[in-house]
Design a protein around this motif. Structure first.
Motif, mmCIF file in Angstrom:
data_model
loop_
_atom_site.group_PDB
_atom_site.id
_atom_site.type_symbol
_atom_site.label_atom_id
_atom_site.label_comp_id
_atom_site.label_asym_id
_atom_site.label_seq_id
_atom_site.Cartn_x
_atom_site.Cartn_y
_atom_site.Cartn_z
ATOM 1 N N SER A 1 0.847 -1.198 0.000
ATOM 2 C CA SER A 1 0.000 0.000 0.000
ATOM 3 C C SER A 1 0.876 1.238 0.000
ATOM 4 O O SER A 1 2.037 1.195 0.435
ATOM 5 N N SER A 2 0.307 2.332 -0.453
ATOM 6 C CA SER A 2 1.014 3.618 -0.443
ATOM 7 C C SER A 2 0.058 4.673 -0.956
ATOM 8 O O SER A 2 -0.956 4.335 -1.567
ATOM 9 N N PRO A 3 0.387 5.949 -0.759
ATOM 10 C CA PRO A 3 -0.414 6.944 -1.464
ATOM 11 C C PRO A 3 -0.197 6.772 -2.959
ATOM 12 O O PRO A 3 0.836 6.232 -3.385
ATOM 13 N N SER A 4 -1.148 7.190 -3.743
ATOM 14 C CA SER A 4 -1.069 7.090 -5.189
ATOM 15 C C SER A 4 0.196 7.788 -5.690
ATOM 16 O O SER A 4 0.481 8.922 -5.302
ATOM 17 N N PRO B 1 9.620 9.974 -0.673
ATOM 18 C CA PRO B 1 10.656 10.756 0.010
ATOM 19 C C PRO B 1 10.108 12.102 0.470
ATOM 20 O O PRO B 1 10.529 12.630 1.491
ATOM 21 N N SER B 2 9.172 12.675 -0.289
ATOM 22 C CA SER B 2 8.556 13.960 0.085
ATOM 23 C C SER B 2 7.230 14.084 -0.656
ATOM 24 O O SER B 2 6.990 13.373 -1.644
ATOM 25 N N ILE B 3 6.390 14.993 -0.180
ATOM 26 C CA ILE B 3 5.091 15.210 -0.843
ATOM 27 C C ILE B 3 5.314 15.852 -2.217
ATOM 28 O O ILE B 3 4.632 15.537 -3.190
ATOM 29 N N ARG B 4 6.320 16.710 -2.272
ATOM 30 C CA ARG B 4 6.658 17.358 -3.549
ATOM 31 C C ARG B 4 7.036 16.306 -4.613
ATOM 32 O O ARG B 4 6.585 16.364 -5.748
ATOM 33 N N ASN C 1 10.427 4.912 -0.463
ATOM 34 C CA ASN C 1 10.830 4.613 -1.838
ATOM 35 C C ASN C 1 11.517 5.812 -2.480
ATOM 36 O O ASN C 1 10.924 6.537 -3.268
ATOM 37 N N GLU C 2 12.803 5.941 -2.127
ATOM 38 C CA GLU C 2 13.589 7.036 -2.714
ATOM 39 C C GLU C 2 14.282 6.497 -3.965
ATOM 40 O O GLU C 2 13.906 6.825 -5.070
ATOM 41 N N ASP C 3 15.245 5.590 -3.753
ATOM 42 C CA ASP C 3 15.921 4.969 -4.896
ATOM 43 C C ASP C 3 15.190 3.666 -5.236
ATOM 44 O O ASP C 3 15.072 2.768 -4.387
#
Ligand code: GDP
Ligand code: ADP
Length: 213
Positions: free
Chosen positions: A12-15, A128-131, A171-173
């Motif tokens: 799961s995760s935000p879209s 990693p960030s909302i941006r 989930n950055e890299d």
């Protein structure tokens, strides 16, 4: 070990955080993993294949399947209905295959509370960030600006359930996240509860041990 029990692996995760991308990579890595193709009332995106990415269906059909008990879980997300058809999941689990789900926190909660709950592995992906989440939704290039805005608006709803999951990955890299996911799956497959055949193996070891005394 024979007799292995299938694991229900929930992502799961935000879209836009990377579920679909990582779920594709996991299936390429291990083709024995069955993907639970969800049913949805949302319209197909360009390139999405019915029966492969989703089972696209009308709202009446979806409601009928839910009423018949054919959905293992279901939820209303971003104005559409989504659900995991029960039959294929049960068949895969019975055959000892792991099943991968790309579902939201409501579906994850329902599966955890179901009869199959003891065999779930749930993983939440954080961006990693909302941006960066916003940037990924834009570069995916699949959704109209209003659809992206709706997904961004709902992202906090999904993120706020991060602490109900067994594992959480930022989930950055992409390659690093993929490697971590594989490690988590490999370790969970070795849980005692996932290896019912161990009891017989230990009994055989005991017999052999006693014969040698
Ligand atoms: P995307 O996540 O931006 O690619 O958009 P989708 O329309 O494919 O999915 C929207 C949301 O619905 C995501 O959070 C999915 O994880 C979730 N979802 C997809 N299938 C199911 C399902 O069968 N059950 C539940 N509960 N959620 C689902
Ligand atoms: P979800 O299924 O969670 O909505 P996707 O897998 O469709 O997300 O990913 C959204 C976009 O972000 C896609 O264009 C994908 O290629 C990209 N993406 C996914 N993970 C990463 C990452 N770690 N770094 C950069 N881009 C990523």
């Amino acid at each position: 070990m024979s007799n292995r029990r299938g694991l229900l692996i929930i992502l799961s995760s935000p879209s836009g955080a990377g579920k679909s991308t990582l779920s594709r990579r996991l299936r390429d890595w291990d083709p024995t993993i069955a993907f639970s193709v969800s049913a949805t009332t949302r319209a197909p995106r360009p390139g999405e294949v019915d029966g492969q990415d989703y089972h696209f269906m009308s709202q009446p059909q979806f409601k009928q399947d839910v009423a018949a008990g054919d959905m293992l879980e279901h939820a209303h997300v971003f104005g559409n209905f989504y659900g995991s058809p029960r039959g294929p999941v049960q068949a895969a689990i019975d055959a000892g295959r792991d099943v991968l789900f790309d579902i939201d926190w409501q579906g994850a909660q329902q599966i955890r509370n179901s009869a199959l709950g003891a065999h779930t592995l749930s993983i939440f992906l954080l961006p990693p960030s909302i941006r960066e989440l916003h940037r990924r939704l834009e570069t995916r290039g699949q959704d109209a600006p209003d659809v992206i805005a709706k997904r961004m608006e709902k992202s906090w709803d999904e993120i706020s359930h991060w602490d109900g999951y067994d594992f959480v990955l930022v989930n950055e890299d992409l390659d690093a996240t993929e490697a971590r996911l594989k490690t988590i799956i490999e370790a969970t497959r070795l849980r005692r509860s996932q290896q019912p055949g161990l009891t017989a193996h230990v009994r055989a070891l005991q017999t052999e041990f006693e014969e040698m005394q």
